[in-house]
Design a protein around this motif. Sequence first.
Motif, mmCIF file in Angstrom:
data_model
loop_
_atom_site.group_PDB
_atom_site.id
_atom_site.type_symbol
_atom_site.label_atom_id
_atom_site.label_comp_id
_atom_site.label_asym_id
_atom_site.label_seq_id
_atom_site.Cartn_x
_atom_site.Cartn_y
_atom_site.Cartn_z
ATOM 1 N N THR A 77 0.801 -1.273 0.098
ATOM 2 C CA THR A 77 -0.009 0.023 0.094
ATOM 3 C C THR A 77 0.718 1.179 -0.070
ATOM 4 O O THR A 77 2.048 1.102 -0.053
ATOM 5 N N LEU A 83 -10.246 -5.531 11.966
ATOM 6 C CA LEU A 83 -9.187 -6.069 11.245
ATOM 7 C C LEU A 83 -8.032 -5.114 10.795
ATOM 8 O O LEU A 83 -6.912 -5.276 10.841
ATOM 9 N N LEU A 84 -8.487 -3.910 10.384
ATOM 10 C CA LEU A 84 -7.413 -2.987 10.158
ATOM 11 C C LEU A 84 -6.553 -2.596 11.318
ATOM 12 O O LEU A 84 -5.323 -2.540 11.310
ATOM 13 N N LYS A 85 -7.110 -2.619 12.809
ATOM 14 C CA LYS A 85 -6.480 -2.513 13.949
ATOM 15 C C LYS A 85 -5.216 -3.598 14.057
ATOM 16 O O LYS A 85 -4.330 -3.520 14.628
ATOM 17 N N LYS A 130 -17.769 -13.208 9.593
ATOM 18 C CA LYS A 130 -17.518 -11.652 9.624
ATOM 19 C C LYS A 130 -16.951 -11.052 10.460
ATOM 20 O O LYS A 130 -16.908 -11.545 12.056
ATOM 21 N N ILE A 131 -16.302 -9.989 10.161
ATOM 22 C CA ILE A 131 -15.550 -9.122 10.984
ATOM 23 C C ILE A 131 -15.631 -7.801 10.609
ATOM 24 O O ILE A 131 -15.803 -7.391 9.504
ATOM 25 N N LYS A 132 -15.541 -6.883 11.770
ATOM 26 C CA LYS A 132 -15.754 -5.532 11.542
ATOM 27 C C LYS A 132 -14.387 -5.185 10.904
ATOM 28 O O LYS A 132 -13.444 -5.545 11.118
ATOM 29 N N LYS A 133 -14.455 -4.173 9.785
ATOM 30 C CA LYS A 133 -13.563 -3.582 8.909
ATOM 31 C C LYS A 133 -12.408 -2.858 10.137
ATOM 32 O O LYS A 133 -11.200 -3.370 10.031
ATOM 33 N N GLU A 134 -12.776 -2.126 10.912
ATOM 34 C CA GLU A 134 -11.866 -1.560 11.822
ATOM 35 C C GLU A 134 -11.209 -2.432 12.652
ATOM 36 O O GLU A 134 -9.900 -2.228 13.082
#
Length: 59
Positions: A4, A39-41, A33-37
């Motif tokens: 990235t 996963l990003l954290k 299912k996982i919350k995007k935030e």
Amino acid sequence: MFETENGYMLVGITNGNFPDYESVIPNYNSYIKIKKEALLKAVKRTSIINEITRIITTH
């Protein structure tokens, strides 16, 4: 390798003895299912640990 604008993640194969994957992974379709935030954290924490490890091993 995943890249990235902020950095990259290098993924490789680890040598060793591992359990038979067919006995560990279900043979049916499954989804999570996982919350995007969340996963990003988690990815960010992994990146930080990787950076610390790189600094320690290169100095």
